[in-house]
Design an enzyme around this catalytic site. Structure first.
Site, PDB file in Angstrom:
ATOM      1  N   THR A 136     -31.711 -39.184  36.890  1.00  0.00           N
ATOM      2  CA  THR A 136     -32.761 -40.337  37.069  1.00  0.00           C
ATOM      3  C   THR A 136     -31.660 -41.835  37.090  1.00  0.00           C
ATOM      4  O   THR A 136     -30.635 -41.925  36.832  1.00  0.00           O
ATOM      5  CB  THR A 136     -33.593 -40.353  35.811  1.00  0.00           C
ATOM      6  OG1 THR A 136     -34.062 -41.463  35.541  1.00  0.00           O
ATOM      7  CG2 THR A 136     -32.482 -40.053  34.665  1.00  0.00           C
ATOM      8  N   ASP A 137     -32.614 -42.757  37.412  1.00  0.00           N
ATOM      9  CA  ASP A 137     -32.049 -44.071  37.494  1.00  0.00           C
ATOM     10  C   ASP A 137     -31.922 -44.662  36.055  1.00  0.00           C
ATOM     11  O   ASP A 137     -31.293 -45.688  35.793  1.00  0.00           O
ATOM     12  CB  ASP A 137     -32.934 -45.208  38.337  1.00  0.00           C
ATOM     13  CG  ASP A 137     -34.396 -45.117  37.671  1.00  0.00           C
ATOM     14  OD1 ASP A 137     -34.837 -44.429  36.908  1.00  0.00           O
ATOM     15  OD2 ASP A 137     -35.306 -45.799  38.387  1.00  0.00           O
ATOM     16  N   GLU A 138     -32.596 -43.701  35.050  1.00  0.00           N
ATOM     17  CA  GLU A 138     -32.445 -44.445  33.621  1.00  0.00           C
ATOM     18  C   GLU A 138     -31.231 -44.421  33.032  1.00  0.00           C
ATOM     19  O   GLU A 138     -30.807 -45.017  32.208  1.00  0.00           O
ATOM     20  CB  GLU A 138     -33.505 -43.754  32.833  1.00  0.00           C
ATOM     21  CG  GLU A 138     -35.005 -43.802  33.404  1.00  0.00           C
ATOM     22  CD  GLU A 138     -35.983 -43.537  32.053  1.00  0.00           C
ATOM     23  OE1 GLU A 138     -35.233 -43.518  30.970  1.00  0.00           O
ATOM     24  OE2 GLU A 138     -37.100 -43.567  32.543  1.00  0.00           O
ATOM     25  N   TYR A 161     -33.626 -39.545  25.825  1.00  0.00           N
ATOM     26  CA  TYR A 161     -33.780 -38.752  27.227  1.00  0.00           C
ATOM     27  C   TYR A 161     -32.680 -39.322  27.988  1.00  0.00           C
ATOM     28  O   TYR A 161     -32.190 -38.281  28.797  1.00  0.00           O
ATOM     29  CB  TYR A 161     -35.174 -39.398  27.657  1.00  0.00           C
ATOM     30  CG  TYR A 161     -35.304 -38.922  29.093  1.00  0.00           C
ATOM     31  CD1 TYR A 161     -35.366 -37.558  29.579  1.00  0.00           C
ATOM     32  CD2 TYR A 161     -35.531 -39.972  30.121  1.00  0.00           C
ATOM     33  CE1 TYR A 161     -35.292 -37.343  30.976  1.00  0.00           C
ATOM     34  CE2 TYR A 161     -35.419 -39.647  31.546  1.00  0.00           C
ATOM     35  CZ  TYR A 161     -35.528 -38.404  32.001  1.00  0.00           C
ATOM     36  OH  TYR A 161     -35.338 -38.072  33.435  1.00  0.00           O
ATOM     37  N   LYS A 165     -29.609 -37.179  29.756  1.00  0.00           N
ATOM     38  CA  LYS A 165     -29.494 -36.961  31.212  1.00  0.00           C
ATOM     39  C   LYS A 165     -28.133 -37.296  31.599  1.00  0.00           C
ATOM     40  O   LYS A 165     -27.390 -36.811  32.578  1.00  0.00           O
ATOM     41  CB  LYS A 165     -30.512 -37.756  32.153  1.00  0.00           C
ATOM     42  CG  LYS A 165     -32.209 -37.025  31.867  1.00  0.00           C
ATOM     43  CD  LYS A 165     -32.190 -35.838  32.587  1.00  0.00           C
ATOM     44  CE  LYS A 165     -32.054 -35.801  34.136  1.00  0.00           C
ATOM     45  NZ  LYS A 165     -32.423 -34.422  34.506  1.00  0.00           N
TER      46      LYS A 165
HETATM   47  P1  NAD Z   1     -41.727 -32.454  34.312  1.00  0.00           P
HETATM   48  O1  NAD Z   1     -41.537 -32.637  32.836  1.00  0.00           O
HETATM   49  O2  NAD Z   1     -42.956 -32.484  34.935  1.00  0.00           O
HETATM   50  O3  NAD Z   1     -41.163 -30.645  34.495  1.00  0.00           O
HETATM   51  C1  NAD Z   1     -39.993 -30.040  33.672  1.00  0.00           C
HETATM   52  C2  NAD Z   1     -40.336 -28.729  34.152  1.00  0.00           C
HETATM   53  O4  NAD Z   1     -38.990 -28.194  33.502  1.00  0.00           O
HETATM   54  C3  NAD Z   1     -41.398 -28.130  33.478  1.00  0.00           C
HETATM   55  O5  NAD Z   1     -42.059 -27.167  34.471  1.00  0.00           O
HETATM   56  C4  NAD Z   1     -40.797 -27.288  32.377  1.00  0.00           C
HETATM   57  O6  NAD Z   1     -41.583 -26.092  31.782  1.00  0.00           O
HETATM   58  C5  NAD Z   1     -39.564 -27.024  32.771  1.00  0.00           C
HETATM   59  N1  NAD Z   1     -38.659 -26.784  31.636  1.00  0.00           N
HETATM   60  C6  NAD Z   1     -38.463 -27.772  30.782  1.00  0.00           C
HETATM   61  N2  NAD Z   1     -37.470 -27.155  29.658  1.00  0.00           N
HETATM   62  C7  NAD Z   1     -36.943 -25.957  30.332  1.00  0.00           C
HETATM   63  C8  NAD Z   1     -36.018 -25.120  29.897  1.00  0.00           C
HETATM   64  N3  NAD Z   1     -35.350 -25.071  28.926  1.00  0.00           N
HETATM   65  N4  NAD Z   1     -35.836 -23.877  30.897  1.00  0.00           N
HETATM   66  C9  NAD Z   1     -36.500 -23.986  32.091  1.00  0.00           C
HETATM   67  N5  NAD Z   1     -37.539 -24.560  32.217  1.00  0.00           N
HETATM   68  C10 NAD Z   1     -37.649 -25.706  31.382  1.00  0.00           C
HETATM   69  O7  NAD Z   1     -40.571 -33.184  34.869  1.00  0.00           O
HETATM   70  P2  NAD Z   1     -40.673 -33.869  36.409  1.00  0.00           P
HETATM   71  O8  NAD Z   1     -41.087 -35.273  36.033  1.00  0.00           O
HETATM   72  O9  NAD Z   1     -40.994 -32.855  37.439  1.00  0.00           O
HETATM   73  O10 NAD Z   1     -38.979 -34.154  36.455  1.00  0.00           O
HETATM   74  C11 NAD Z   1     -38.256 -33.167  37.009  1.00  0.00           C
HETATM   75  C12 NAD Z   1     -36.348 -33.861  36.948  1.00  0.00           C
HETATM   76  O11 NAD Z   1     -36.432 -35.051  37.726  1.00  0.00           O
HETATM   77  C13 NAD Z   1     -36.138 -33.990  35.624  1.00  0.00           C
HETATM   78  O12 NAD Z   1     -34.871 -33.582  35.489  1.00  0.00           O
HETATM   79  C14 NAD Z   1     -36.050 -35.320  35.416  1.00  0.00           C
HETATM   80  O13 NAD Z   1     -35.177 -35.845  34.454  1.00  0.00           O
HETATM   81  C15 NAD Z   1     -35.710 -35.835  36.717  1.00  0.00           C
HETATM   82  N6  NAD Z   1     -36.528 -37.283  37.342  1.00  0.00           N
HETATM   83  C16 NAD Z   1     -37.961 -37.409  37.046  1.00  0.00           C
HETATM   84  C17 NAD Z   1     -38.443 -38.502  37.541  1.00  0.00           C
HETATM   85  C18 NAD Z   1     -39.697 -38.807  37.592  1.00  0.00           C
HETATM   86  O14 NAD Z   1     -40.157 -40.069  37.719  1.00  0.00           O
HETATM   87  N7  NAD Z   1     -40.955 -37.758  37.111  1.00  0.00           N
HETATM   88  C19 NAD Z   1     -37.680 -39.562  38.117  1.00  0.00           C
HETATM   89  C20 NAD Z   1     -36.101 -39.367  38.026  1.00  0.00           C
HETATM   90  C21 NAD Z   1     -35.946 -38.080  37.746  1.00  0.00           C
HETATM   91  O1  DAU Z   2     -37.273 -43.997  36.176  1.00  0.00           O
HETATM   92  C1  DAU Z   2     -37.344 -42.717  36.274  1.00  0.00           C
HETATM   93  C2  DAU Z   2     -37.892 -41.928  35.096  1.00  0.00           C
HETATM   94  O2  DAU Z   2     -39.147 -42.201  35.153  1.00  0.00           O
HETATM   95  C3  DAU Z   2     -37.691 -40.477  34.932  1.00  0.00           C
HETATM   96  O3  DAU Z   2     -36.386 -40.434  34.718  1.00  0.00           O
HETATM   97  C4  DAU Z   2     -38.576 -40.087  33.541  1.00  0.00           C
HETATM   98  O4  DAU Z   2     -38.434 -38.545  33.712  1.00  0.00           O
HETATM   99  C5  DAU Z   2     -40.032 -40.417  34.037  1.00  0.00           C
HETATM  100  O5  DAU Z   2     -40.751 -39.798  33.010  1.00  0.00           O
HETATM  101  C6  DAU Z   2     -40.072 -41.798  34.000  1.00  0.00           C
HETATM  102  O6  DAU Z   2     -39.872 -42.737  32.753  1.00  0.00           O
HETATM  103  P1  DAU Z   2     -40.500 -43.737  32.433  1.00  0.00           P
HETATM  104  O7  DAU Z   2     -40.503 -44.046  30.879  1.00  0.00           O
HETATM  105  O8  DAU Z   2     -40.417 -44.978  33.438  1.00  0.00           O
HETATM  106  O9  DAU Z   2     -42.256 -43.574  32.863  1.00  0.00           O
HETATM  107  P2  DAU Z   2     -43.502 -43.367  31.980  1.00  0.00           P
HETATM  108  O10 DAU Z   2     -44.654 -42.876  32.916  1.00  0.00           O
HETATM  109  O11 DAU Z   2     -43.572 -43.065  30.661  1.00  0.00           O
HETATM  110  O12 DAU Z   2     -43.701 -45.050  31.791  1.00  0.00           O
HETATM  111  C7  DAU Z   2     -43.691 -46.103  32.882  1.00  0.00           C
HETATM  112  C8  DAU Z   2     -43.504 -47.404  32.449  1.00  0.00           C
HETATM  113  O13 DAU Z   2     -44.846 -47.484  31.812  1.00  0.00           O
HETATM  114  C9  DAU Z   2     -42.809 -47.554  31.247  1.00  0.00           C
HETATM  115  O14 DAU Z   2     -42.394 -49.086  31.400  1.00  0.00           O
HETATM  116  C10 DAU Z   2     -43.668 -47.589  30.026  1.00  0.00           C
HETATM  117  C11 DAU Z   2     -45.075 -47.941  30.399  1.00  0.00           C
HETATM  118  N1  DAU Z   2     -45.850 -47.214  29.734  1.00  0.00           N
HETATM  119  C12 DAU Z   2     -46.124 -45.711  29.843  1.00  0.00           C
HETATM  120  C13 DAU Z   2     -47.028 -45.071  29.321  1.00  0.00           C
HETATM  121  C14 DAU Z   2     -47.095 -43.571  29.023  1.00  0.00           C
HETATM  122  C15 DAU Z   2     -47.120 -47.827  29.163  1.00  0.00           C
HETATM  123  O15 DAU Z   2     -47.151 -49.139  29.208  1.00  0.00           O
HETATM  124  N2  DAU Z   2     -48.152 -47.194  28.609  1.00  0.00           N
HETATM  125  C16 DAU Z   2     -48.015 -45.868  28.567  1.00  0.00           C
HETATM  126  O16 DAU Z   2     -49.069 -45.471  27.786  1.00  0.00           O
END
Ligand code: NAD
Ligand code: DAU
Length: 360
Positions: A136-138, A161, A165
């Site tokens: 992730t960019d985080e 988190y 990562k």
């Molecule tokens: P998500 O939370 O929607 O899905 C995670 C999946 O992993 C789920 O299906 C869950 O059941 C499975 N899982 C969790 N723990 C597990 C374990 N111990 N063994 C096997 N499976 C397990 O996540 P997402 O948003 O699809 O993100 C997927 C990946 O991409 C993550 O690694 C996250 O860090 C990364 N990522 C997400 C975003 C985003 O915006 N969602 C952005 C950048 C990176």
């Molecule tokens: O940047 C990549 C990341 O993006 C991934 O690595 C994470 O897995 C993914 O969950 C996401 O993280 P964020 O924390 O950026 O996503 P989230 O949707 O939780 O929040 C997006 C922004 O909105 C953040 O600045 C917090 C804000 N927010 C979020 C929620 C849930 C609110 O203001 N209100 C809310 O209720």
């Protein structure tokens, strides 16, 4: 080509499984997923039938080394695409332990299994193996008003988190460096699109705005995220798998920065346009500024020149179109959302928002 996808029942993983099976007719996918609160078999309901013989689901923990051994023995894995993670910053603040177990130990056991199995391959065969770690960019921390993270930016994670990562990224890098494991890391920005669990910003706002519920915006609503359509992310990942260089990292961003408040307003406007006002008022009236997320990163933005230059990838979906498609998808899949909003999710919702929305 047998691809082990971990976390394939989550948001990005399920989009990737469907995409790769469609895009590469000879690929087989083994999806290993624990089905935590975030994993949902319904995300891939159709895939089992449409891609019969090319898709296999295994329920289990990525940190279970015995199970990993069985999976590698049974299926002969060529590529690993490692999505499985605890992924929600807010949950990591409420309870970090699961993040350490899955994100760090899980990645470690997966790397160890690859090392053991792939080093047993006859000489030369390893050239085709790939371990793609989805990061992730985080991990880079937070930016001020200007500037972009490059692949060379230092790590400065600020939440449990992102720290977990970052830890997993370092392990992946070390396995490449020390053992020559053919691993690559991608750092993506915030994804949006179908099948995102409804506790993340966009689906939460769509669902609440649709139902006339308060829209909890953290702090002043001016935190900036860079939004990437999930389908564009999947295309980038396949490009990295097929054309990327082991040992390299690639940023994958949408080049689409938005303040949270601007984004919530956009969703309200579109829902008002589609469904009419909520009780004669714009849905923007539902916005509530609530206590900020502790340690809330202010801004993320990625420099994506490297993947553009070296692999020819760039995002295709324009945000204004992608967000409309996404809202339409959630409206058309209200049953999918309702099935998720069960007891355990509501417990989390109460813990996260109960006091905040009551002004405490
Ligand atoms: P998500 O939370 O929607 O899905 C995670 C999946 O992993 C789920 O299906 C869950 O059941 C499975 N899982 C969790 N723990 C597990 C374990 N111990 N063994 C096997 N499976 C397990 O996540 P997402 O948003 O699809 O993100 C997927 C990946 O991409 C993550 O690694 C996250 O860090 C990364 N990522 C997400 C975003 C985003 O915006 N969602 C952005 C950048 C990176
Ligand atoms: O940047 C990549 C990341 O993006 C991934 O690595 C994470 O897995 C993914 O969950 C996401 O993280 P964020 O924390 O950026 O996503 P989230 O949707 O939780 O929040 C997006 C922004 O909105 C953040 O600045 C917090 C804000 N927010 C979020 C929620 C849930 C609110 O203001 N209100 C809310 O209720």
């Amino acid at each position: 080509m047998v691809i082990l996808v971990t976390g394939g029942c989550g948001f990005i993983g399920s989009n990737f499984v469907r995409y790769v099976l469609e895009a590469r007719k000879k690929a087989k996918v083994v999806n290993l997923d624990l089905l935590t609160y975030a994993g949902n078999l319904a995300n891939l309901e159709d895939v089992q039938d449409v891609f019969a013989g090319r898709y296999h689901f295994v329920r289990g923990d990525v940190a279970d080394k015995g199970l990993l051994k069985q999976v590698f023995e049974q299926f002969g894995i060529d590529w690993v695409v490692h999505f499985a993670a605890e992924s929600h910053v807010d949950r990591s603040i409420l309870g970090p332990e699961a993040f350490i177990k899955t994100n760090i130990y899980g990645t470690f056991h997966l790397l160890e299994t690859c090392r053991q199995f792939w080093s047993k391959s006859p000489r030369g065969e390893n050239a085709e193996k790939r371990f793609l770690h989805i990061s992730t960019d985080e991990v880079y921390g937070s930016l001020g008003r200007t500037g972009f993270f490059t692949e060379g930016s230092p790590y400065l994670p600020s939440s449990p988190y992102s720290a977990s990562k970052a830890g997993s990224d370092h392990l992946v890098h070390a396995y490449f460096h020390t053992y020559g494991l053919p691993a690559m890391i991608t750092h993506s920005s915030n994804n949006y699109g179908p099948y995102q669990f409804p506790e993340k910003l966009i689906p939460l706002m769509i669902n609440n705005a649709k139902n006339g519920l308060p829209l909890p915006v953290y702090g002043d609503g001016k935190n900036v995220r860079d939004w990437l359509y999930v389908g564009d992310h999947c295309k980038a990942l396949l490009a990295v798998l097929e054309k990327g260089t082991p040992g390299e990292k690639y940023n994958i961003g949408g080049n689409c920065e938005k303040e949270n408040l601007e984004l919530v307003n956009l969703i309200c406007d579109y829902l008002d346009e589609k469904l009419g006002f909520n009780q004669d008022r714009s849905r923007k009236k539902l916005i509530r500024f609530v206590a900020d997320r502790p340690g809330h990163d202010r801004r993320y933005a990625l420099d994506t020149a490297k993947i553009n230059r070296s692999l020819g990838w760039k995002p295709e979906v324009v945000f204004e179109k992608g967000i409309r498609q996404t809202v339409d998808w959630y409206l058309a899949h209200s049953g999918w959302v309702e099935n998720i909003l069960d007891g355990s999710y509501m417990e989390y919702y109460q813990e996260q928002y109960g006091a905040r929305l009551n002004g405490r």
